[in-house]
Scaffold this motif. Sequence first.
Motif, PDB file in Angstrom:
ATOM      1  N   GLU A 299       3.482   5.050  -0.937  1.00 12.35           N
ATOM      2  CA  GLU A 299       2.954   4.326   0.230  1.00 12.35           C
ATOM      3  C   GLU A 299       2.806   2.838  -0.066  1.00 12.35           C
ATOM      4  O   GLU A 299       3.170   1.983   0.752  1.00 12.35           O
ATOM      5  CB  GLU A 299       1.607   4.941   0.628  1.00 12.35           C
ATOM      6  N   ASP A 300       2.287   2.517  -1.250  1.00 10.44           N
ATOM      7  CA  ASP A 300       2.136   1.119  -1.633  1.00 10.44           C
ATOM      8  C   ASP A 300       3.497   0.446  -1.777  1.00 10.44           C
ATOM      9  O   ASP A 300       3.698  -0.688  -1.325  1.00 10.44           O
ATOM     10  CB  ASP A 300       1.345   1.032  -2.944  1.00 10.44           C
TER      11      ASP A 300
ATOM     12  N   ARG B  22       8.608  -3.066   3.195  1.00  9.98           N
ATOM     13  CA  ARG B  22       8.555  -3.484   4.603  1.00  9.98           C
ATOM     14  C   ARG B  22       8.177  -4.965   4.710  1.00  9.98           C
ATOM     15  O   ARG B  22       8.758  -5.706   5.515  1.00  9.98           O
ATOM     16  CB  ARG B  22       7.539  -2.613   5.342  1.00  9.98           C
TER      17      ARG B  22
ATOM     18  N   ASN C 208       2.425   9.774   5.257  1.00 12.33           N
ATOM     19  CA  ASN C 208       1.139  10.135   5.850  1.00 12.33           C
ATOM     20  C   ASN C 208       1.077  11.633   6.172  1.00 12.33           C
ATOM     21  O   ASN C 208       0.024  12.265   5.997  1.00 12.33           O
ATOM     22  CB  ASN C 208       0.906   9.318   7.123  1.00 12.33           C
TER      23      ASN C 208
ATOM     24  N   PHE D   7       6.783   5.764   6.153  1.00  9.10           N
ATOM     25  CA  PHE D   7       5.329   5.727   6.320  1.00  9.10           C
ATOM     26  C   PHE D   7       4.834   7.003   7.005  1.00  9.10           C
ATOM     27  O   PHE D   7       3.846   7.609   6.570  1.00  9.10           O
ATOM     28  CB  PHE D   7       4.916   4.507   7.144  1.00  9.10           C
ATOM     29  N   ASP D   8       5.512   7.409   8.082  1.00  2.00           N
ATOM     30  CA  ASP D   8       5.102   8.616   8.804  1.00  2.00           C
ATOM     31  C   ASP D   8       5.204   9.852   7.916  1.00  2.00           C
ATOM     32  O   ASP D   8       4.315  10.724   7.933  1.00  2.00           O
ATOM     33  CB  ASP D   8       5.970   8.794  10.050  1.00  2.00           C
TER      34      ASP D   8
ATOM     35  N   ASN E 288       6.345   1.299  -0.350  1.00  2.00           N
ATOM     36  CA  ASN E 288       6.969   1.149   0.966  1.00  2.00           C
ATOM     37  C   ASN E 288       6.373  -0.030   1.729  1.00  2.00           C
ATOM     38  O   ASN E 288       7.067  -0.698   2.502  1.00  2.00           O
ATOM     39  CB  ASN E 288       6.799   2.439   1.767  1.00  2.00           C
ATOM     40  N   GLY E 289       5.091  -0.300   1.483  1.00  2.00           N
ATOM     41  CA  GLY E 289       4.475  -1.479   2.096  1.00  2.00           C
ATOM     42  C   GLY E 289       5.104  -2.764   1.584  1.00  2.00           C
ATOM     43  O   GLY E 289       5.364  -3.702   2.356  1.00  2.00           O
TER      44      GLY E 289
ATOM     45  N   THR F 135      11.719   2.337   7.077  1.00  2.00           N
ATOM     46  CA  THR F 135      10.419   2.156   6.426  1.00  2.00           C
ATOM     47  C   THR F 135       9.303   2.765   7.255  1.00  2.00           C
ATOM     48  O   THR F 135       8.349   3.337   6.704  1.00  2.00           O
ATOM     49  CB  THR F 135      10.137   0.662   6.191  1.00  2.00           C
ATOM     50  N   GLN F 136       9.407   2.667   8.598  1.00  2.00           N
ATOM     51  CA  GLN F 136       8.401   3.292   9.457  1.00  2.00           C
ATOM     52  C   GLN F 136       8.459   4.811   9.331  1.00  2.00           C
ATOM     53  O   GLN F 136       7.423   5.487   9.276  1.00  2.00           O
ATOM     54  CB  GLN F 136       8.622   2.873  10.914  1.00  2.00           C
TER      55      GLN F 136
END
Length: 315
Positions: A179-180, A186, A237, A233-234, A182-183, A229-230
Amino acid sequence: MITAYTLKGKSLEIQPLSLEDSLPANTLWLDILKPDEQEQSWMKQLFVEEVPELDELDDIEASARFYRDKDGLHIHSLFPQRLGKEIDGINVLFTLRNDLLISFREDDLGLMRLLRHYMRQDRLEVEDAPDLLLEIFQLKIEYISDLIEDGYKTLEDTAKDVLQVDDLRRTMSDLMLQEDGNGHIRLALYDTRRALRFLKRSLRKNSNDEQRKWIDEMLYDIESLLPHTQFLFDKINFQLEAAMGFTSLEQSKVIKIFSVAAVVFLPPTLIASIYGMNFEIMPELGFDYGYPMSLVMMLMSACGTYYFFKRKGWL
């Protein structure tokens, strides 16, 4: 460390510089890594205005990241870099003039090493400084694309482990790192899009059709990568929520066992409490088989409660 890249035909030659050296002729790119005070003083010959400082690299305001002055175009660009399982962001300041590209950074960057590798193999052909800057951005977008593909592979692995109790802590750690990372990816894509749009506006009169087409293609690539990337994220999560739900489910199973055990042993405890009273007159005290009778009653009450739960489907 200061490294000069001189143009020989359409290829570049690498030449490390010392403080006593002057800027070689036909220098197309000057790369400055972690300059000390003496190297900062040496850099003053290159700039009309102030020499960039390391603490300026992390500025996030658009006016501080993309601007023009007497020294040329200044572009702060964020480059993602994988360090083991982690992905970090490294800022690089580019100063672009008509005949010279200056890069200024505080950390080593794998992309720059890859670029030097291409130069040694004569796989990089450029004609001017804007070409070189666009080549760097092209490699950056390709590297980000590789990181996104790695992200998909990582999530395929964690999807298999997310319901494994023994590896749940490691899986949660991998998901948090993903998650980090991918942030950072993005953020690098958004930053690169802003940089390319600024470059396109600034070079409107001086760039050729091929360079403008190149910028448009890179902008299109960025737009196609952002939905990925979105989606990552999905998916991250979703797996995090699944892992948390599975953890809660496992904990509830343990709590359920304790609750059932407490209820099953409640009637035997009640019987034992009654016959543990110290009243002087209790009819059962004179029974010859009072003790076995109480044991049988406690066993039957426990079995009856257990059978009731089993029949209801609560066990």
